[in-house]
Design a protein around this motif. Sequence first.
Motif, PDB file in Angstrom:
ATOM      1  N   PRO B  72       0.852  -1.186   0.000  1.00 29.42           N
ATOM      2  CA  PRO B  72       0.000   0.000   0.000  1.00 29.42           C
ATOM      3  C   PRO B  72       0.889   1.237   0.000  1.00 29.42           C
ATOM      4  CG  PRO B  72      -0.504  -1.456   1.861  1.00 29.42           C
ATOM      5  CD  PRO B  72       0.738  -1.977   1.216  1.00 29.42           C
ATOM      6  N   GLU B  73       0.321   2.317  -0.435  1.00 36.83           N
ATOM      7  CA  GLU B  73       1.135   3.505  -0.614  1.00 36.83           C
ATOM      8  C   GLU B  73       1.840   3.891   0.682  1.00 36.83           C
ATOM      9  OE1 GLU B  73      -1.076   6.443  -2.577  1.00 36.83           O
ATOM     10  OE2 GLU B  73       0.670   7.631  -3.140  1.00 36.83           O
ATOM     11  N   GLY B  74       3.112   4.139   0.549  1.00 35.00           N
ATOM     12  CA  GLY B  74       3.866   4.647   1.688  1.00 35.00           C
ATOM     13  C   GLY B  74       4.231   3.613   2.727  1.00 35.00           C
ATOM     14  N   GLU B  75       3.910   2.363   2.474  1.00 31.84           N
ATOM     15  CA  GLU B  75       4.252   1.366   3.481  1.00 31.84           C
ATOM     16  C   GLU B  75       5.349   0.436   2.973  1.00 31.84           C
ATOM     17  OE1 GLU B  75       0.997  -0.719   5.348  1.00 31.84           O
ATOM     18  OE2 GLU B  75      -0.242   1.065   5.135  1.00 31.84           O
ATOM     19  N   ASP B  76       6.071  -0.116   3.924  1.00 29.57           N
ATOM     20  CA  ASP B  76       7.184  -0.980   3.550  1.00 29.57           C
ATOM     21  C   ASP B  76       6.918  -2.434   3.866  1.00 29.57           C
ATOM     22  OD1 ASP B  76       8.804   0.730   2.339  1.00 29.57           O
ATOM     23  OD2 ASP B  76       9.954   1.273   4.123  1.00 29.57           O
ATOM     24  N   GLN B  77       5.818  -2.684   4.505  1.00 30.61           N
ATOM     25  CA  GLN B  77       5.525  -4.044   4.915  1.00 30.61           C
ATOM     26  C   GLN B  77       4.138  -4.416   4.427  1.00 30.61           C
ATOM     27  OE1 GLN B  77       7.643  -6.045   6.886  1.00 30.61           O
ATOM     28  NE2 GLN B  77       9.171  -4.444   6.563  1.00 30.61           N
ATOM     29  N   VAL B  78       3.979  -5.688   4.177  1.00 31.09           N
ATOM     30  CA  VAL B  78       2.645  -6.153   3.831  1.00 31.09           C
ATOM     31  C   VAL B  78       2.364  -7.413   4.638  1.00 31.09           C
ATOM     32  CG1 VAL B  78       3.531  -7.414   1.825  1.00 31.09           C
ATOM     33  CG2 VAL B  78       1.112  -6.856   1.966  1.00 31.09           C
ATOM     34  N   ASN B  79       1.172  -7.438   5.240  1.00 32.63           N
ATOM     35  CA  ASN B  79       0.832  -8.619   6.027  1.00 32.63           C
ATOM     36  C   ASN B  79       0.110  -9.624   5.149  1.00 32.63           C
ATOM     37  OD1 ASN B  79      -1.670  -7.582   5.681  1.00 32.63           O
ATOM     38  ND2 ASN B  79      -1.930  -6.891   7.797  1.00 32.63           N
ATOM     39  N   PHE B  80      -0.272 -10.713   5.768  1.00 35.82           N
ATOM     40  CA  PHE B  80      -0.855 -11.793   4.978  1.00 35.82           C
ATOM     41  C   PHE B  80      -2.157 -11.355   4.316  1.00 35.82           C
ATOM     42  CE2 PHE B  80      -3.213 -15.919   4.663  1.00 35.82           C
ATOM     43  CZ  PHE B  80      -2.454 -16.407   3.630  1.00 35.82           C
ATOM     44  N   ARG B  81      -2.939 -10.562   5.033  1.00 38.81           N
ATOM     45  CA  ARG B  81      -4.192 -10.089   4.450  1.00 38.81           C
ATOM     46  C   ARG B  81      -3.935  -9.292   3.171  1.00 38.81           C
ATOM     47  NH1 ARG B  81      -8.575  -9.828   8.097  1.00 38.81           N
ATOM     48  NH2 ARG B  81      -9.823  -8.694   6.603  1.00 38.81           N
ATOM     49  N   GLY B  82      -2.990  -8.399   3.267  1.00 41.60           N
ATOM     50  CA  GLY B  82      -2.679  -7.583   2.092  1.00 41.60           C
ATOM     51  C   GLY B  82      -2.141  -8.427   0.950  1.00 41.60           C
TER      52      GLY B  82
END
Lengths: 867, 223
Positions: B72-82
């Motif tokens: 997602p914009e501006g984020e560096d991590q993504v969780n399993f949901r994403g």
Amino acid sequence: MSGLWHGKILMLMVVLTVSRHSLAFQARNANPSNQPGTNASTGNGTENTITTLPIVTWKWHHTEGPYLVALWVLVSWICKLEIETHQTRQHSSSLQLSNFVFQLNPALTNVFPESGLLICIGWVLGGIIYGADKVQTFRLQPFTFFYYLLPPIVLDAGYSMPNKQFMGNLGAILVHAVIGTVWNAASLGLGLWGCWLGGAMGHLNTGLLQLLLFGSLIAAVDPVAVIAVFEEVHVNEVLYIIVFGESLLNDGVTVVLFNVFDAFVSLGGPAINAVEIIKGIISFFVVAFGGSLVGIAFGILISLLTRLTKKTPTIEPGFIFVFGYLSYLTAEFLSLSAILSCTFCGVFCQKYVNTNMSEKSVNTVRTTMKVFANGSETVIFVFLGISAIDPSIWVWNTGFILLTLLFIFVFRFMGVFVLTWILNQYRLVPLGLIEQLVMGYGGLRGAVAYGLVFLLDENKYKEKNLMISTTLLVVYFTVMLQGITMKPLVNWLKVKRATTDEAMLAEKIMNRTFDHMLVAIEDISGQIGHNYLWDKWHNFEEKWLFRILMNPTARKSRDYIFNIFHQLNLKDAMSYVQEGERRGSLAFVRNDSKADVDFNKQFDTDFTDMPDIMGPDHIPVPFVLRDSVPSVSLNMHEQDQKMRESEDFNAHHLLQQHLYKGRKQRHTYSRKQPVVNRDEDEVQEIFQRTMRSRLESFKSAKMGVAQPKKITKHSKKDQTEKMSNGKPADDSKIHSYGDEDFEFSEGDSAGDAAGGSFPMAAYKGGAGIVNPAYMAEMDSNEPMPPMPQIPPWLAEAGEDSSNVAPSQRAQLRLPWTPTNLRRLAPLRLSTHSNDSFLLADSPATQEGTEPQPPLPLQDGRGRGTHM
Amino acid sequence: MGSRASTLLREEEIEEIKKETGFSHSQITRLYSRFTSLDKGENGTLSREDFQRIPELAINPLGDRIINAFFPEGEDQVNFRGFMRTLAHFRPIEDNEKNKDPTASEPLNSRTNKLLFAFRLYDLDRDDKISRDELLQVLRMMVGLNMFVSQVLRMMVGLNMFVSQVLRMMVGVNISDEQLGSIADRTIQEADQNGDNSISFNEFIKVLEKVDVEQKMSIRFLH
């Protein structure tokens, strides 16, 4: 137009009159076969009695047989010509340009399929002959059909088969061809038997086995009819290949079934026990697979042989035909499936043969193949028509004929629906209801059934004539009625059509994007892709088959860059000539001013937009370009509409050639040209570009603003090093080069705005722009060490870099190998960057003589990873 | 590993993801084990580096762009949901989903959402327009290695090469930057309807009207 008409009619009449004469002779001969040998003897007889030396003699009997054959072919082709010139679309030969497209008379041929029209003409011709002779002298002999007319069609079908598509759908094709055909045969036979027992068709001297035999001979969808109809309809590729592939393969199946049942009938009902049935099933598989294997063996032979024919280009094309025919005959005398053999021979050898032979031979083969195939097709359809005008074969039995038609229609649909339903459980893209309808409706029967039914032995099959007339009616019904209604049906159902060469650039680009996306997602989700086996096969092919079956020079020229270079030049030359002819002369080619006005202008704007980069070199540029480029790069912006087209074509072509292919290329195929695989080159390129861009974004993330400076230094340094190895460099110029270097921002990975109308914004690092200096450096280095799958930046960034989690695919097969790189390196050197020129000569010495000092970390990162 | 993964994933979580993405239970557990195997930091999220470790992505010209699409914009991590939400775009559209009641929110794998995903790959600055430059950038990533004329020239100057010789080779063999530019122009021309020299999402949809996006942006996820 009408003049043309009259001319042709006249010609037709003349030909007919001639053949009329011949008919009379032939009738008197009471020898309806076209064997020249038997006729020759009568000719000799007359010659022996002469008393004085004749200046000219009438030797009709000598020539009668071949003459008749030639005349018939001529008659058929004239019919075809008549139809084709009215055809809106000329599809018979890919080589013909659009000349014919414009002579259209859509009224007739848009409604009728060509095959149907040919049958109609056959009726007319048959009527004339019958009217003259009161007996039908000509009919399609099974021997002629199976040994002379069918092989060219099958060979052509195999040879121009879109391999990728065929293999991709092989499962569906086989299921339909084998199970579908068996189902059709069995259901029709049993259905008719049931009705016969129920008394629906009066008194017939037949039985279960005979009806099953009849079912098996009429079960097969006919490739000739299917090609003729479906090529005009232009349904989408998947649908086309399934129907077409099925029709091709099930001919083999149906012949096998026919033979098995024929044997059963000969054995007689009581003699058939479980053992015989099992034998029948075994024989079925042996015949089918054996035939395919014979075909592949001959394919290998052709490929091997064409390796050696470099010096004798005149007989090169001949080999293809002779071997294709031999594969057919060999399978036939081994009592294996000749059709399957010939098909697989074509499918297998096309790729290797096409690269082994010279361009000229490839074209010759292609054209000749089409000529033969089209000729046979035409003759077959005309004769299907002619054969009908013969009262002696017509036996009417309403029940039998109508029930056959009904069963064929209904059971075909049932088979298609059930089989497709099963297949859809395993397909990524299920075949929709509409497609199934078209598949069912596309079950055209044709000449194979007719040929088989004539093979029946009249003593064994009392109802042979009824079977013949039913077969003929089925053929007419399917080819004419279904053929005619196919197009409206396809329109009405809105069947997905073949995307005719992605009309728009945007579509083409997006399609490629989709391919890449799918591959990436598959990799991320870590599963083996759909085309995993295809990939495997490719590897095997790459490793062994190419080496064995292709001659070394062909293997090299198969390489992507050479190929493109060659293709581009050819195309350019073609469009030059076309353009020149349009204008009446080729003078414009020599006259620079027109051709590159716009070219110069574009460059000028480009360069004026970046004065800081170009600096003092600005002026000479257009000069240079005008001198050297126009012969190669076609970029003439003409207001002329036609020129517009060719430019369009160029743009499409360029994209076609240059866009990276997704690993699967699922959606691209061309029936005419085998797709060239160039994966490994691309893989290397993309890999290096990705690494570079990641490196840049990594660096800039770590070091922030000062980044551009660093890179400048780096590249400059490389440059100087190269210099010292190669030619002495002009110092001042290097400096001017170094200072003006572009700016790297992390436009890509950080999601920055691209922004700005500045043309050189392109040089933002993230976009994967290639700095030639880097390129040369990387390419000229030794191939990567044997563990390249550890992404280089990880070696620094990640602690547990060895612990990469590759997807299944990677675990099974690493996408690149050092050997590939080694093989490719020199090639890329010579084409991509000019410093590699200097290096290409002596890459080894460079490596040897100049031990690179360990560089400071920032500068060395890019390099170190590739050493 | 699969058993470990499924124990870590709570039942109710699976249910939620199922509802949101339409993946089946077994697909979710399978993808979760993939997720954890990618997650080197073992903190339940993936970073860009985690993605970049996948070797094949390095040889995918759009690899990095696609990686970005997961974040997602501006984020560096993504969780399993994403992670699952992004993958869901590529789920094939099933028949029973087509005639679902129209009041429900559009599923992630609808044609529009698939197209939006593709559109975002191009639209770096997220202004809902693909500008010429953005298009050009992607084109450059996707075409064969090329030598831009200006670079060639610069090199020639540096190396005293024979100018005409080099140029004939470079420009003839490879697609030039200028040609790419004109390709980008043409592409925009084809799509652009309001004359702003860029492709809006609506224009994007319009251009790809005839393309079978449902099929071309779907893969079969294993069960």
